[in-house]
Design an enzyme around this catalytic site. Structure first.
Site, PDB file in Angstrom:
ATOM      1  N   SER A 322      92.588  87.108  14.926  1.00  0.00           N
ATOM      2  CA  SER A 322      93.848  87.799  15.220  1.00  0.00           C
ATOM      3  C   SER A 322      93.583  89.272  15.551  1.00  0.00           C
ATOM      4  CB  SER A 322      94.776  87.685  14.003  1.00  0.00           C
ATOM      5  OG  SER A 322      95.852  88.548  14.133  1.00  0.00           O
ATOM      6  N   TRP A 325      91.992  89.423  18.951  1.00  0.00           N
ATOM      7  CA  TRP A 325      92.983  89.154  20.011  1.00  0.00           C
ATOM      8  C   TRP A 325      93.571  90.474  20.522  1.00  0.00           C
ATOM      9  CZ3 TRP A 325      98.146  90.455  20.272  1.00  0.00           C
ATOM     10  CH2 TRP A 325      98.909  89.841  21.269  1.00  0.00           C
ATOM     11  N   HIS A 326      93.706  91.458  19.600  1.00  0.00           N
ATOM     12  CA  HIS A 326      94.334  92.729  19.978  1.00  0.00           C
ATOM     13  C   HIS A 326      93.468  93.559  20.926  1.00  0.00           C
ATOM     14  CE1 HIS A 326      96.943  91.778  16.574  1.00  0.00           C
ATOM     15  NE2 HIS A 326      97.821  92.539  17.175  1.00  0.00           N
ATOM     16  N   GLY A 327      92.182  93.421  20.821  1.00  0.00           N
ATOM     17  CA  GLY A 327      91.357  94.212  21.723  1.00  0.00           C
ATOM     18  C   GLY A 327      89.889  94.037  21.463  1.00  0.00           C
ATOM     19  N   PHE A 479      97.311  95.010  25.160  1.00  0.00           N
ATOM     20  CA  PHE A 479      96.661  93.827  24.584  1.00  0.00           C
ATOM     21  C   PHE A 479      96.896  92.610  25.477  1.00  0.00           C
ATOM     22  CE2 PHE A 479      97.942  96.216  20.580  1.00  0.00           C
ATOM     23  CZ  PHE A 479      96.798  96.975  20.623  1.00  0.00           C
TER      24      PHE A 479
END
Lengths: 479, 274
Positions: A322, A325-327, A479
Site C-alpha cells: 500500500s 502504491w503511493h510512489g 500517485f
C-alpha cells in the site's frame, strides 16, 4: 482539468445539461456521452495518455469476454495473468522503472561492482494507479466468478474512464459501478442537491484548509533545519491536516459530481482523525484502496485466518505494498511498514475491531479515555506522515530527531492564521461525524432560508480565506 | 428536475444579489477605494515608491516622508509598468517615482513571479498595452466582467482579509536575527541561489523596464532607481560574484524596521537636496 478550476466550473454545468436534456432518452447515447466527456476531462492534462486508458480498457474488456467464454482453468489463468501483466506492466514502467533501476544500481555498488542504469525521462500519467486498480478489480472479479463479464463495450470503457473518479478515486469495484452504467438513471432531486453540498464542502476542504496548510507545510518541510522541534511537530500536524483535506476534499467533489449524474460512488473517508486506534483509522482512511488490498491481496494470502507468523507476514505485505502504491520511494515503504508495526499489536491481541462504531455515539463530547485514544492515534499517524512527506529517508529521520530533541519544549516559531481555520473545520467535522459529509442535512427539517444562508456563508468563507494565490494540485494526482 | 432548476435559478439569483451587496459593502470600500486604488490619497502625493517585497516592507513609514508606497510582494517590471501606466493618468510633471532597479528584478527568476491578475486593474483592463506573448500564461479577458461579481474574481480575495484583519508581516513570524549563524548562511545561500544566481538578464523584464523609462520620460516624471539593501552575508556572496552591493540591514534581503527608516531618511535627504 482540476476540480477547483474555471474550466471545470464551465465544464460541469455544460455536461450536466447535455446529459439530462439531450442524451437522457437513450442509455447507450448517455453512456457514450459520458465516455466522451470523461476523455475530454482527462485529455485536458495530456491527451497522449488517453491511449493508455484506451489500451488498458480494451485489454480488460477482451479478457473479461474471454473469461466468460471458457471454463478451462489454464486458459482462464492465462487470461487473468495477461490482464495483470498489462496493467501492472504499465504501472511498473511509468511509475517504478527508475526506482528499481536506481535501487539495483545501489545494491550492486554495495557489493563492490558498479552498474550504470540509464534513467528514463518518463512523465507519470495522471491517475494511472487509480484506473489501473479499478480495471483490474473487474478482471479479478470475473475470474473469481463474482461478477459476470459485460458485453457492452461503451459501458465498460465509461466505467474505467468515468471522469469524477478517474484521476484520484475512489477506486471503484466493477460490481458496484459497472451495473450503474447498464440501467437507466433517474434524476433525483435530493441526491443531486446533496451532491452539490458535498462538492461545496470538498471545495472548502481543498481551497481553505488544504491549500493554506500546504504553504506552511511546504515551508517547514523544505527548511526543516531552520526550525526548532515544536515548529517541526506543528509542521507535521499541519501536513497531516493538509493531506486529509486535500484527498478527502477531492473524494467529496468526485462523489458529489457523480451523484449529479445519478451515480453512487463508494465512500472514501469517514472522519479518520476521530479514530481511537490505528485499526479504526485504516477502516476510515482511503477506504476504497484499503478494501481493494484487503479483497485482492490480504484475503487471497490467507488474511488473518492463518498462523501468527503468516498473519504478521500478510500484514506487512499489504501495508508495504500500500505504501509502495503511493510512489516509487523508500519513504512510502517505510511509511507503510510503520503503519504495519502500529497495527500488528492490535491484530495479534484481537483488538483490531473493538472500535467499529462512531466515537462518542449519542454524546456531544468525548470522554477523557476517548480523547486520549484519539490524540495518541492522531500523533502516531502524524509521525508516520513525516516519512510520507519527506523527500528521502535521511531527511525524515533528521526531521524526527529534531522533533524529539530538547527544542520540542521551546515556543513554536510560526503562528499562522491557519490554526483558527483548522479548529473551525475540526469542530464542524466533529458535529457532523455521523453524516456522510459535513454539509449533509439529511433527516433535518431546517427551513430552506437557513440552509441557503449556510451555503452562501461557506462560499464567502472560501472566497475570503481560501488560498487562491498559489496553484496547488491535488496531492494524490502524483500517485 | 423542474424543482431542481427552479431552486438552482433562485440560488444563482441570490448569489448575484449577494455579489452586488458584497461589492458595495465590502469590496468597493476596502479594495477599490483603499487597498488598490487609494484615489483620494494618491492625489495628495507627488512621490511614489514602486518595488517588489523589498519596498513593501517600508509600508507604514511613507506617511512620515510623503512617499506613497505602491510596492507589493512578487511584483515584477510588468506589474510596475501597469502601476506607472495608472499613475501616468494621475501625476503631473516633475512628480517623483522611486523605482527598484537591481539584478534581482532583472533576473529571469522574475518572469515566474507576477501579480498581473490583480494589477491588470491599473490598466483599466486594457490588455493591448501588454505584448501578447507575455499574456500567454494568463487568462485575463473575463476580468472586467467580474467587477460586480467579486466572489467570482478570486485574485482579489486575499486583499479583503488583509485589509479588514491585517496579518503581521512577515507572516511567518520569525526574525532573521534569531537564527544561528549556520542557519543564516543556509537561508542566504538558498535565496541567493534561487533568486540572484541567474546572471542572465530577463529579456521580458528588461523590456518592461525600458517601457517604464519611456513612459516616465514621456510624462516628465523624475525617476530615481533604488538598489535595495541586503545582508552582509548576502552581500559577500554577491560581491564574490562581482555584483557589488551595499550592506545595510540585518534581515536576509528584506528590510527590517530600522533599516527601512534609514532608507527613507536617505530618500528624504535625496529629495530635499534636489
Amino acid at each position: 482539468m482540476q476540480f477547483n478550476s474555471i474550466e471545470f466550473a464551465i465544464f460541469l454545468p455544460t455536461v450536466f445539461i447535455l446529459y439530462w436534456f439531450v442524451f437522457n432518452y437513450n442509455l447507450k447515447h448517455q453512456n457514450a456521452f459520458l465516455l466522451l466527456v470523461s476523455y475530454i476531462f482527462y485529455g485536458w492534462w495530456d491527451w497522449r495518455f488517453l491511449s493508455l486508458i484506451i489500451f488498458s480498457s480494451s485489454v480488460d474488456y477482451l479478457v473479461g469476454l474471454g473469461l466468460g467464454r471458457t471454463n478451462i482453468k489454464s486458459k482462464r489463468k492465462l487470461l487473468v495473468l495477461t490482464s495483470i501483466c498489462v496493467n501492472l506492466g504499465f504501472l511498473g514502467f511509468f511509475k517504478y522503472f527508475n526506482f528499481f533501476a536506481e535501487s539495483f544500481s545501489d545494491a550492486f555498488t554495495l557489493f563492490g561492482s558498479k552498474i550504470e542504469f540509464s534513467r528514463l525521462n518518463i512523465v507519470l500519467p495522471v491517475g494511472i494507479s487509480f484506473y489501473t486498480f479499478q480495471t483490474l478489480s473487474y478482471t479479478l472479479d470475473v475470474y473469481k466468478r463474482k461478477f459476470k463479464p459485460t458485453k457492452d463495450i461503451i459501458a465498460f470503457f465509461a466505467f474505467v474512464g468515468f471522469f469524477p473518479q478517474l484521476v484520484a478515486g475512489p477506486i471503484e469495484r466493477a460490481r458496484n459501478l459497472l451495473p450503474q452504467f447498464s440501467r437507466k438513471r433517474r434524476f433525483e432531486y435530493s441526491k443531486a442537491a446533496d451532491g452539490l453540498r458535498q462538492i461545496l464542502w470538498g471545495l472548502f476542504k481543498k481551497i481553505v484548509i488544504a491549500d493554506n496548510c500546504a504553504v506552511y507545510a511546504n515551508i517547514i518541510f523544505k527548511n526543516y533545519t531552520d526550525y526548532n522541534g515544536s515548529t517541526l511537530l506543528i509542521g507535521s500536524i499541519i501536513f497531516a491536516i493538509q493531506i486529509y483535506c486535500d484527498f478527502s476534499g477531492y473524494s467529496d467533489i468526485a462523489i458529489g459530481t457523480a451523484r449529479l449524474f445519478g451515480f453512487n460512488l463508494m465512500r472514501n473517508f469517514a472522519y479518520p482523525y476521530f479514530s481511537r486506534d490505528i485499526a479504526e483509522f485504516w477502516r476510515r482512511w482511503h477506504i476504497s484502496l484499503s478494501t481493494w488490498f484487503r479483497d485482492y491481496l490480504y484475503i487471497p494470502l490467507g488474511g488473518s485466518r492463518v498462523g501468527t507468523w503468516l498473519k504478521i507476514r500478510n500484514t506487512f505485505i499489504i501495508f508495504i505494498v500500500s505504501g509502495f502504491w503511493h510512489g516509487a520511494n523508500w519513504t512510502f515503504i517505510i511509511w507503510g511498514a510503520l503503519n504495519a508495526i502500529y497495527f500488528l499489536p492490535l491484530l495479534l491481541s484481537k483488538k483490531n475491531r473493538i472500535h467499529v462504531n462512531t466515537v462518542a455515539e449519542g454524546r456531544f463530547f468525548p470522554n477523557i479515555k476517548e480523547l486520549i485514544q484519539m490524540g495518541s492515534t492522531f500523533l502516531l499517524t502524524v509521525l508516520a506522515w513525516v516519512f510520507f512527506r519527506a523527500e528521502n529517508i535521511t531527511i525524515a529521520f533528521k526531521y524526527l530527531s529534531k522533533i524529539f530533541s530538547a527544542s520540542i519544549i521551546s515556543a513554536p516559531q510560526i503562528f499562522p492564521r491557519i490554526y483558527m481555520y483548522i479548529l473551525f473545520f475540526l469542530i464542524i467535522e466533529w458535529l457532523q461525524r455521523n453524516k456522510q459529509h459535513a454539509l449533509e442535512f439529511t433527516g433535518t427539517k431546517y427551513p430552506k432560508i437557513l440552509k441557503w444562508a449556510v451555503y452562501y456563508s461557506v462560499i464567502i468563507i472560501i472566497y475570503l480565506t481560501g488560498n487562491f494565490a498559489t496553484k496547488i494540485e491535488f496531492i494524490y494526482f502524483q500517485f | 428536475m423542474a424543482n431542481f432548476f427552479k431552486n438552482s435559478f433562485f440560488f444563482i439569483l441570490g448569489f448575484i444579489l449577494l455579489n452586488i451587496i458584497f461589492y458595495f459593502v465590502i469590496t468597493k470600500p476596502a479594495i477599490y477605494e483603499k487597498y488598490i486604488f487609494n484615489e483620494n490619497s494618491i492625489d495628495d502625493y507627488n512621490m511614489f515608491l514602486i518595488s517588489d517585497s523589498h519596498g513593501a516592507f517600508l509600508r507604514g513609514i511613507p506617511d512620515l516622508y510623503d512617499i506613497y508606497n505602491f510596492s507589493y510582494s512578487s511584483d515584477n517590471y510588468l506589474d510596475m509598468f501597469l502601476k506607472i501606466t495608472y499613475l501616468s493618468t494621475k501625476l503631473t510633471k516633475n512628480d517623483t517615482i522611486f523605482l527598484t532597479i537591481d539584478y534581482h528584478n532583472l533576473s529571469s527568476y522574475k518572469d515566474e513571479t507576477s501579480n498581473i491578475k490583480m494589477n491588470i486593474v491599473y490598466s483599466n483592463y486594457n490588455l493591448s498595452i501588454i505584448d501578447k506573448e507575455d499574456l500567454q500564461n494568463y487568462k485575463l479577458w473575463y476580468k472586467k466582467y467580474l467587477k460586480y461579481l467579486p466572489l467570482l474574481d478570486v485574485d482579489f480575495s486575499r486583499f479583503h482579509l488583509q485589509y479588514y484583519i491585517p496579518q503581521k508581516m512577515p507572516s511567518l513570524g520569525y526574525s532573521f536575527a534569531d537564527y544561528t549563524e549556520s542557519q543564516q548562511n543556509n537561508i542566504c545561500s538558498r535565496r541567493y541561489n534561487g533568486q540572484f544566481l541567474d546572471r542572465v538578464k530577463s529579456k521580458r523584464q528588461l523590456k518592461y523596464l525600458n517601457k517604464i523609462l519611456a513612459l516616465s520620460k514621456e510624462h516628465d516624471f523624475i525617476l530615481i532607481g533604488i538598489e535595495f539593501p541586503i545582508t552582509k552575508k548576502y552581500w559577500q556572496m554577491i560581491k564574490d560574484k562581482d555584483f557589488g552591493r551595499v550592506d545595510l540591514c540585518g534581515a536576509p534581503e528584506q528590510l527590517n524596521k530600522s533599516v527601512a527608516k534609514s532608507l527613507c531618511e536617505q530618500i528624504k535627504l535625496h529629495n530635499t537636496s534636489q
